[in-house]
Design a protein around this motif. Structure first.
Motif, PDB file in Angstrom:
ATOM      1  N   ARG A  73       0.873  -1.052  -0.070  1.00  0.00           N
ATOM      2  CA  ARG A  73       0.044  -0.030  -0.100  1.00  0.00           C
ATOM      3  C   ARG A  73       0.804   1.168  -0.027  1.00  0.00           C
ATOM      4  O   ARG A  73       1.016   1.992   0.899  1.00  0.00           O
ATOM      5  CB  ARG A  73      -0.831  -0.036   1.336  1.00  0.00           C
ATOM      6  N   PHE A  74       1.399   1.531  -1.140  1.00  0.00           N
ATOM      7  CA  PHE A  74       2.482   2.672  -1.191  1.00  0.00           C
ATOM      8  C   PHE A  74       1.720   3.901  -0.675  1.00  0.00           C
ATOM      9  O   PHE A  74       2.663   4.861  -0.252  1.00  0.00           O
ATOM     10  CB  PHE A  74       2.921   2.768  -2.628  1.00  0.00           C
ATOM     11  N   PRO A  75       0.645   4.328  -1.118  1.00  0.00           N
ATOM     12  CA  PRO A  75       0.023   5.682  -0.554  1.00  0.00           C
ATOM     13  C   PRO A  75      -0.031   5.942   1.012  1.00  0.00           C
ATOM     14  O   PRO A  75      -0.099   6.852   1.392  1.00  0.00           O
ATOM     15  CB  PRO A  75      -1.466   5.608  -1.094  1.00  0.00           C
ATOM     16  N   LEU A  76       0.449   4.649   1.546  1.00  0.00           N
ATOM     17  CA  LEU A  76       0.314   4.918   3.190  1.00  0.00           C
ATOM     18  C   LEU A  76       1.850   5.313   3.593  1.00  0.00           C
ATOM     19  O   LEU A  76       1.980   5.466   4.755  1.00  0.00           O
ATOM     20  CB  LEU A  76      -0.084   3.513   3.868  1.00  0.00           C
ATOM     21  N   MET A  77       2.746   5.022   2.788  1.00  0.00           N
ATOM     22  CA  MET A  77       4.098   5.545   3.038  1.00  0.00           C
ATOM     23  C   MET A  77       4.278   7.109   3.054  1.00  0.00           C
ATOM     24  O   MET A  77       3.528   7.701   2.322  1.00  0.00           O
ATOM     25  CB  MET A  77       5.131   4.836   2.232  1.00  0.00           C
ATOM     26  N   THR A  78       5.154   7.471   3.733  1.00  0.00           N
ATOM     27  CA  THR A  78       5.599   9.242   3.684  1.00  0.00           C
ATOM     28  C   THR A  78       6.139   9.438   2.515  1.00  0.00           C
ATOM     29  O   THR A  78       6.795   8.518   1.825  1.00  0.00           O
ATOM     30  CB  THR A  78       6.367   9.478   4.992  1.00  0.00           C
ATOM     31  N   ASP A  79       6.113  10.617   2.337  1.00  0.00           N
ATOM     32  CA  ASP A  79       7.201  11.065   1.041  1.00  0.00           C
ATOM     33  C   ASP A  79       8.567  10.657   1.213  1.00  0.00           C
ATOM     34  O   ASP A  79       9.009  10.329  -0.089  1.00  0.00           O
ATOM     35  CB  ASP A  79       6.704  12.662   0.809  1.00  0.00           C
ATOM     36  N   ALA A  80       8.927  11.009   2.211  1.00  0.00           N
ATOM     37  CA  ALA A  80      10.334  10.632   2.544  1.00  0.00           C
ATOM     38  C   ALA A  80      10.692   8.896   2.199  1.00  0.00           C
ATOM     39  O   ALA A  80      11.676   8.584   1.455  1.00  0.00           O
ATOM     40  CB  ALA A  80      10.955  10.947   3.639  1.00  0.00           C
ATOM     41  N   GLN A  81       9.701   8.155   2.768  1.00  0.00           N
ATOM     42  CA  GLN A  81       9.946   6.840   2.480  1.00  0.00           C
ATOM     43  C   GLN A  81       9.815   6.202   0.878  1.00  0.00           C
ATOM     44  O   GLN A  81      10.463   5.624   0.369  1.00  0.00           O
ATOM     45  CB  GLN A  81       8.857   6.091   3.220  1.00  0.00           C
ATOM     46  N   LEU A  82       8.834   6.941   0.405  1.00  0.00           N
ATOM     47  CA  LEU A  82       8.810   6.775  -1.129  1.00  0.00           C
ATOM     48  C   LEU A  82       9.961   7.306  -1.814  1.00  0.00           C
ATOM     49  O   LEU A  82      10.429   6.602  -2.828  1.00  0.00           O
ATOM     50  CB  LEU A  82       7.279   7.438  -1.685  1.00  0.00           C
ATOM     51  N   ALA A  83      10.543   8.457  -1.704  1.00  0.00           N
ATOM     52  CA  ALA A  83      11.478   8.773  -2.428  1.00  0.00           C
ATOM     53  C   ALA A  83      12.726   7.983  -2.065  1.00  0.00           C
ATOM     54  O   ALA A  83      13.641   7.746  -3.037  1.00  0.00           O
ATOM     55  CB  ALA A  83      11.836  10.453  -2.000  1.00  0.00           C
ATOM     56  N   ASN A  84      12.843   7.739  -1.044  1.00  0.00           N
ATOM     57  CA  ASN A  84      14.256   6.877  -0.563  1.00  0.00           C
ATOM     58  C   ASN A  84      14.119   5.504  -0.642  1.00  0.00           C
ATOM     59  O   ASN A  84      15.092   4.552  -0.557  1.00  0.00           O
ATOM     60  CB  ASN A  84      14.675   7.367   0.796  1.00  0.00           C
ATOM     61  N   GLY A  85      12.876   4.999  -0.864  1.00  0.00           N
ATOM     62  CA  GLY A  85      12.748   3.388  -0.947  1.00  0.00           C
ATOM     63  C   GLY A  85      12.589   3.283  -2.580  1.00  0.00           C
ATOM     64  O   GLY A  85      13.480   3.208  -3.431  1.00  0.00           O
ATOM     65  N   PRO A  86      10.975   2.964  -2.912  1.00  0.00           N
ATOM     66  CA  PRO A  86      10.917   2.737  -4.511  1.00  0.00           C
ATOM     67  C   PRO A  86      11.487   3.862  -5.311  1.00  0.00           C
ATOM     68  O   PRO A  86      11.685   3.280  -6.490  1.00  0.00           O
ATOM     69  CB  PRO A  86       9.475   2.258  -4.634  1.00  0.00           C
ATOM     70  N   GLY A  87      11.750   4.959  -4.827  1.00  0.00           N
ATOM     71  CA  GLY A  87      11.999   6.009  -5.894  1.00  0.00           C
ATOM     72  C   GLY A  87      13.583   5.862  -6.102  1.00  0.00           C
ATOM     73  O   GLY A  87      14.032   6.108  -7.405  1.00  0.00           O
ATOM     74  N   GLU A  88      14.433   5.133  -5.057  1.00  0.00           N
ATOM     75  CA  GLU A  88      15.894   5.058  -5.264  1.00  0.00           C
ATOM     76  C   GLU A  88      15.846   3.665  -5.985  1.00  0.00           C
ATOM     77  O   GLU A  88      16.854   3.254  -6.830  1.00  0.00           O
ATOM     78  CB  GLU A  88      16.488   5.005  -3.874  1.00  0.00           C
ATOM     79  N   THR A  89      15.300   2.651  -5.660  1.00  0.00           N
ATOM     80  CA  THR A  89      15.499   1.141  -6.112  1.00  0.00           C
ATOM     81  C   THR A  89      14.955   0.853  -7.511  1.00  0.00           C
ATOM     82  O   THR A  89      15.276  -0.062  -8.057  1.00  0.00           O
ATOM     83  CB  THR A  89      14.911   0.101  -5.035  1.00  0.00           C
ATOM     84  N   GLY A  90      14.167   1.619  -7.885  1.00  0.00           N
ATOM     85  CA  GLY A  90      13.533   1.477  -9.124  1.00  0.00           C
ATOM     86  C   GLY A  90      12.409   0.567  -9.206  1.00  0.00           C
ATOM     87  O   GLY A  90      12.008   0.008 -10.281  1.00  0.00           O
ATOM     88  N   LEU A  91      12.031  -0.040  -7.943  1.00  0.00           N
ATOM     89  CA  LEU A  91      11.008  -0.977  -8.331  1.00  0.00           C
ATOM     90  C   LEU A  91       9.647  -0.645  -8.724  1.00  0.00           C
ATOM     91  O   LEU A  91       8.787  -1.188  -9.507  1.00  0.00           O
ATOM     92  CB  LEU A  91      10.480  -1.467  -6.715  1.00  0.00           C
ATOM     93  N   LEU A  92       9.170   0.795  -8.412  1.00  0.00           N
ATOM     94  CA  LEU A  92       8.159   1.349  -9.139  1.00  0.00           C
ATOM     95  C   LEU A  92       8.664   2.223 -10.338  1.00  0.00           C
ATOM     96  O   LEU A  92       9.690   2.772 -10.180  1.00  0.00           O
ATOM     97  CB  LEU A  92       7.435   2.476  -8.361  1.00  0.00           C
ATOM     98  N   THR A  93       7.826   2.228 -11.340  1.00  0.00           N
ATOM     99  CA  THR A  93       8.322   3.097 -12.496  1.00  0.00           C
ATOM    100  C   THR A  93       8.098   4.612 -12.200  1.00  0.00           C
ATOM    101  O   THR A  93       7.306   4.969 -11.207  1.00  0.00           O
ATOM    102  CB  THR A  93       7.515   2.635 -14.031  1.00  0.00           C
ATOM    103  N   LYS A  94       8.677   5.334 -12.844  1.00  0.00           N
ATOM    104  CA  LYS A  94       8.495   6.761 -12.751  1.00  0.00           C
ATOM    105  C   LYS A  94       6.943   7.295 -13.015  1.00  0.00           C
ATOM    106  O   LYS A  94       6.622   7.985 -11.972  1.00  0.00           O
ATOM    107  CB  LYS A  94       9.329   7.622 -13.919  1.00  0.00           C
ATOM    108  N   ASP A  95       6.298   6.729 -13.803  1.00  0.00           N
ATOM    109  CA  ASP A  95       4.858   7.067 -13.886  1.00  0.00           C
ATOM    110  C   ASP A  95       4.280   6.477 -12.604  1.00  0.00           C
ATOM    111  O   ASP A  95       3.069   7.141 -12.293  1.00  0.00           O
ATOM    112  CB  ASP A  95       4.197   6.399 -15.285  1.00  0.00           C
ATOM    113  N   GLU A  96       4.315   5.272 -12.239  1.00  0.00           N
ATOM    114  CA  GLU A  96       3.658   4.713 -10.907  1.00  0.00           C
ATOM    115  C   GLU A  96       4.156   5.660  -9.788  1.00  0.00           C
ATOM    116  O   GLU A  96       3.313   5.867  -8.736  1.00  0.00           O
ATOM    117  CB  GLU A  96       4.067   3.449 -10.476  1.00  0.00           C
ATOM    118  N   LEU A  97       5.556   6.033  -9.673  1.00  0.00           N
ATOM    119  CA  LEU A  97       5.770   6.846  -8.414  1.00  0.00           C
ATOM    120  C   LEU A  97       5.012   8.214  -8.467  1.00  0.00           C
ATOM    121  O   LEU A  97       4.454   8.724  -7.636  1.00  0.00           O
ATOM    122  CB  LEU A  97       7.251   7.257  -8.616  1.00  0.00           C
ATOM    123  N   CYS A  98       4.781   8.912  -9.880  1.00  0.00           N
ATOM    124  CA  CYS A  98       4.318  10.061  -9.933  1.00  0.00           C
ATOM    125  C   CYS A  98       2.678   9.888  -9.219  1.00  0.00           C
ATOM    126  O   CYS A  98       2.119  10.656  -8.936  1.00  0.00           O
ATOM    127  CB  CYS A  98       4.189  10.486 -11.428  1.00  0.00           C
TER     128      CYS A  98
END
Length: 310
Positions: free
Chosen positions: A245-270
């Motif tokens: 449930r990615f929307p439950l994560m904080t912005d910092a967690q999203l940026a430093n987690g899937p935003g860094e590892t590439g598990l989510l695509t850029k479109d999914e992250l946006c």
């Protein structure tokens, strides 16, 4: 008036001629004698060819048929099995099969322990002996704890032991942060990973759920000796990705987690960021409802098989 009494010698002589049948109290004890000696047996089972050790058991079709619908149909159904006096049971262990026979003959299992309980449970499932299945389930449930619940869960899923599965998941819900981050969780089967991460009653923070999925996918790539790339990790996770449930994560967690590892695509992250902050919520493939605390109404994961439900 004289009283008639039998002399001790006459009494001893008569009793010695009564045989074991006359001297053995209770039908369970008499059946136990028949099982132990094989007297009057009309079927033998060669057990354990595929389990590393083989043992032959002598048994009685009538006793087996009164305790198991499977045995009854096997011996007395419209198309009885052609046994020629002997049947192979290659996938059962001799110890577990002996437990099953003891239960059918005496309504008790004298040698149920942590080493043979799941094999005995499997035998009870195969031959549809519900009360033995329940007895084994109770034994397992009594031994459950945070350290063994994952192993017990996967074994219970193999025979659809629903009560055991439910108790394992209750423990997992209550201690999900510790259990999900354990090394043992790296080796769970994909079906177990799905069953756990899709639950709405996990108490772990969603960032932990994400991290666990990443670790599991990385380990799966390493086991298969393939590059630990974002593409391969996504492929290993498959639909499990959408249980996070990615929307439950904080912005910092999203940026430093899937935003860094590439598990989510850029479109999914946006899409996730937009969902979190935009006034108009667009549909995204990730759930945003917070996971709730476990309750008695929480439905356990059910395995789609046709077996007893102890």
């Amino acid at each position: 008036m004289s009283q008639l009494t039998a002399s001790p010698s006459a009494s001893s002589l008569v009793q010695s001629d009564w045989g074991w049948q006359g001297r053995t109290a209770g039908i369970a004890n008499r059946n136990k004698h028949l099982l132990a000696t094989g007297e009057h047996s009309d079927i033998q089972f060669v057990v354990g060819r595929n389990r590393g050790t083989t043992q032959t058991f002598l048994a009685h079709k009538f006793v087996l048929s009164t305790g198991s619908q499977v045995f009854d149909r096997m011996f007395h159904g419209e198309t009885p099995v052609q046994d020629n006096g002997s049947l192979d049971v290659p996938d059962a262990t001799p110890e577990a099969f002996h437990n099953l026979l003891c239960y059918l003959y005496t309504d008790s299992v004298g040698n149920l322990n942590s080493h043979n309980v799941f094999d005995t449970l499997s035998c009870a499932s195969k031959y549809k002996i519900q009360l033995l299945f329940d007895l084994c389930s109770d034994f397992i449930i009594a031994s459950l704890n945070m350290d063994n619940c994952l192993t017990m869960l996967e074994k219970a899923e193999e025979v659809n032991a629903q009560r055991v599965i439910g108790k394992c998941l209750e423990i997992l819900d209550a201690s999900s942060a510790e259990i999900l981050q354990s090394d043992r969780f790296l080796t769970v089967k994909k079906t177990t990973l799905d069953a756990v991460l899709r639950r709405s009653t996990l108490t772990a923070d969603e960032f932990i759920v994400y991290t666990v999925a990443e670790r599991w996918a990385k380990y799966a790539c390493q086991v298969d000796k393939i590059p630990v790339s974002s593409k391969n990790r996504r492929a290993k996770l498959g639909r499990t990705l959408y249980f996070i449930r990615f929307p439950l994560m904080t912005d910092a967690q999203l940026a430093n987690g899937p935003g860094e590892t590439g598990l989510l695509t850029k479109d999914e992250l946006c899409d996730v960021f937009r969902y979190k902050h935009a006034k108009t919520k667009r549909c995204i493939p990730f759930r945003a409802k917070p996971r709730s605390a476990p309750s008695r109404r929480a439905a356990p994961y059910r395995v789609p098989t046709q077996t007893p439900t102890g």
